[in-house]
Scaffold this motif. Sequence first.
Motif, PDB file in Angstrom:
ATOM      1  N   PRO A  73      40.370 -23.466 -24.542  1.00 57.73           N
ATOM      2  CA  PRO A  73      39.796 -24.676 -23.935  1.00 57.73           C
ATOM      3  C   PRO A  73      38.269 -24.694 -23.980  1.00 57.73           C
ATOM      4  O   PRO A  73      37.666 -25.758 -24.169  1.00 57.73           O
ATOM      5  CB  PRO A  73      40.318 -24.634 -22.494  1.00 57.73           C
ATOM      6  CG  PRO A  73      41.579 -23.832 -22.579  1.00 57.73           C
ATOM      7  CD  PRO A  73      41.317 -22.794 -23.631  1.00 57.73           C
ATOM      8  N   ASP A  74      37.647 -23.522 -23.810  1.00 57.09           N
ATOM      9  CA  ASP A  74      36.180 -23.472 -23.851  1.00 57.09           C
ATOM     10  C   ASP A  74      35.658 -23.892 -25.221  1.00 57.09           C
ATOM     11  O   ASP A  74      34.728 -24.704 -25.329  1.00 57.09           O
ATOM     12  CB  ASP A  74      35.686 -22.059 -23.518  1.00 57.09           C
ATOM     13  CG  ASP A  74      35.906 -21.696 -22.059  1.00 57.09           C
ATOM     14  OD1 ASP A  74      36.161 -22.613 -21.253  1.00 57.09           O
ATOM     15  OD2 ASP A  74      35.828 -20.498 -21.734  1.00 57.09           O
ATOM     16  N   ASN A  75      36.229 -23.311 -26.288  1.00 54.31           N
ATOM     17  CA  ASN A  75      35.796 -23.682 -27.636  1.00 54.31           C
ATOM     18  C   ASN A  75      36.093 -25.146 -27.938  1.00 54.31           C
ATOM     19  O   ASN A  75      35.328 -25.805 -28.653  1.00 54.31           O
ATOM     20  CB  ASN A  75      36.471 -22.781 -28.668  1.00 54.31           C
ATOM     21  CG  ASN A  75      35.844 -21.402 -28.736  1.00 54.31           C
ATOM     22  OD1 ASN A  75      34.856 -21.128 -28.057  1.00 54.31           O
ATOM     23  ND2 ASN A  75      36.420 -20.516 -29.528  1.00 54.31           N
ATOM     24  N   GLN A  76      37.177 -25.650 -27.413  1.00 56.03           N
ATOM     25  CA  GLN A  76      37.520 -27.056 -27.627  1.00 56.03           C
ATOM     26  C   GLN A  76      36.467 -27.970 -27.013  1.00 56.03           C
ATOM     27  O   GLN A  76      36.014 -28.928 -27.655  1.00 56.03           O
ATOM     28  CB  GLN A  76      38.897 -27.347 -27.022  1.00 56.03           C
ATOM     29  CG  GLN A  76      40.045 -26.671 -27.756  1.00 56.03           C
ATOM     30  CD  GLN A  76      41.354 -26.749 -26.990  1.00 56.03           C
ATOM     31  OE1 GLN A  76      41.470 -27.497 -26.020  1.00 56.03           O
ATOM     32  NE2 GLN A  76      42.346 -25.955 -27.403  1.00 56.03           N
ATOM     33  N   VAL A  77      36.064 -27.668 -25.792  1.00 59.02           N
ATOM     34  CA  VAL A  77      35.067 -28.507 -25.109  1.00 59.02           C
ATOM     35  C   VAL A  77      33.727 -28.466 -25.845  1.00 59.02           C
ATOM     36  O   VAL A  77      33.095 -29.502 -26.089  1.00 59.02           O
ATOM     37  CB  VAL A  77      34.894 -28.050 -23.646  1.00 59.02           C
ATOM     38  CG1 VAL A  77      33.676 -28.727 -23.018  1.00 59.02           C
ATOM     39  CG2 VAL A  77      36.145 -28.375 -22.838  1.00 59.02           C
TER      40      VAL A  77
ATOM     41  N   ILE B 214      34.798 -21.984 -33.483  1.00 55.39           N
ATOM     42  CA  ILE B 214      35.949 -22.407 -34.281  1.00 55.39           C
ATOM     43  C   ILE B 214      37.099 -21.418 -34.178  1.00 55.39           C
ATOM     44  O   ILE B 214      38.272 -21.800 -34.166  1.00 55.39           O
ATOM     45  CB  ILE B 214      35.532 -22.570 -35.761  1.00 55.39           C
ATOM     46  CG1 ILE B 214      34.368 -23.571 -35.880  1.00 55.39           C
ATOM     47  CG2 ILE B 214      36.720 -22.993 -36.610  1.00 55.39           C
ATOM     48  CD1 ILE B 214      34.654 -24.936 -35.260  1.00 55.39           C
ATOM     49  N   ARG B 215      36.784 -20.133 -34.069  1.00 55.97           N
ATOM     50  CA  ARG B 215      37.802 -19.096 -34.058  1.00 55.97           C
ATOM     51  C   ARG B 215      38.766 -19.277 -32.890  1.00 55.97           C
ATOM     52  O   ARG B 215      38.357 -19.253 -31.736  1.00 55.97           O
ATOM     53  CB  ARG B 215      37.122 -17.730 -33.993  1.00 55.97           C
ATOM     54  CG  ARG B 215      37.946 -16.557 -34.420  1.00 55.97           C
ATOM     55  CD  ARG B 215      38.379 -16.618 -35.868  1.00 55.97           C
ATOM     56  NE  ARG B 215      37.325 -16.878 -36.830  1.00 55.97           N
ATOM     57  CZ  ARG B 215      36.438 -15.971 -37.253  1.00 55.97           C
ATOM     58  NH1 ARG B 215      36.451 -14.750 -36.771  1.00 55.97           N
ATOM     59  NH2 ARG B 215      35.550 -16.294 -38.183  1.00 55.97           N
ATOM     60  N   GLY B 216      40.030 -19.522 -33.189  1.00 55.69           N
ATOM     61  CA  GLY B 216      41.049 -19.676 -32.159  1.00 55.69           C
ATOM     62  C   GLY B 216      40.911 -20.931 -31.328  1.00 55.69           C
ATOM     63  O   GLY B 216      41.391 -20.990 -30.188  1.00 55.69           O
ATOM     64  N   ILE B 217      40.298 -21.966 -31.887  1.00 57.81           N
ATOM     65  CA  ILE B 217      40.002 -23.171 -31.108  1.00 57.81           C
ATOM     66  C   ILE B 217      41.265 -23.841 -30.567  1.00 57.81           C
ATOM     67  O   ILE B 217      41.245 -24.457 -29.499  1.00 57.81           O
ATOM     68  CB  ILE B 217      39.167 -24.165 -31.952  1.00 57.81           C
ATOM     69  CG1 ILE B 217      38.686 -25.331 -31.074  1.00 57.81           C
ATOM     70  CG2 ILE B 217      39.950 -24.669 -33.160  1.00 57.81           C
ATOM     71  CD1 ILE B 217      37.687 -26.239 -31.759  1.00 57.81           C
TER      72      ILE B 217
END
Length: 273
Positions: A214-218, A207-210
Amino acid sequence: MPAFDTSAEALARIHPANPLQHALAIRDADIPRMVTEALALDRARLVFMPVVAAAGSRRTAFHEGLIRLLDEEGRMIPAGSFMGAVEETGMARDIDAIALRLGLHMLRSNPHMRLAINMSARSIGDGTFRRTLEEGMRQTPRIGERLILEISENSAMLMPEVVIRFMAEFRPHGITFALDDFGAGLTAFKYLRDFLFDMVKIDTIFIRGIHTSPDNQVVTEALLSVAHQFGMFAVAEGVETIEEAAFLQDLGVDCLQGYLFGVPTATPSDRNG
């Protein structure tokens, strides 16, 4: 019980130059003693953190009750400072039982409140924990409908069959079950169908800096898709910025939790918009 190196040499390696930090290190090095004293002297408290609806007015959907212990000076010690050291001991089972007792008391005192309490899968077989839960269900009919029990992903995977039986036993009381730290552990997706958790809490690391990652978003989109496919409500943990909250809302997360919406406090407070 784990051994702790409290020698002067070991403590000096931790804080060699700062006398205050050195003194605190000496105090904190004997964590089992601190925990034992706090439990024996009834120095355990819950603090409460709001979980808000992602859409609309961001009203409070429920609170999470977080266990704190008080040291001899009355200072609150977060669970992260001691749970790792006692997780595999009986003290951790005592902490789970006390957190549950305090949570049930809060629910009885606040008949419109919904509250999540953390527990380890290891506590399922603990007599005190089970008696506390069973007595709570007997003493206050329908209180289970406002109780959420959170079991971390790693803990659930230690003994999945035991967790599945436990959930089946207490779900008729209306208890909601949440899979905490979703995505950070070792859950085999084949177990999700068998677990039948009602809710997942997507781990803070995704969630941090989502909104800029792009990696956290995916990863978060994939976890959210899995949760919704299995009919589970999804909460994003560790939300700290407006940008993160907006992105998660657009992604379709159901609820948000984090310092953006409130820090843990001794008295629960509601957000009504």
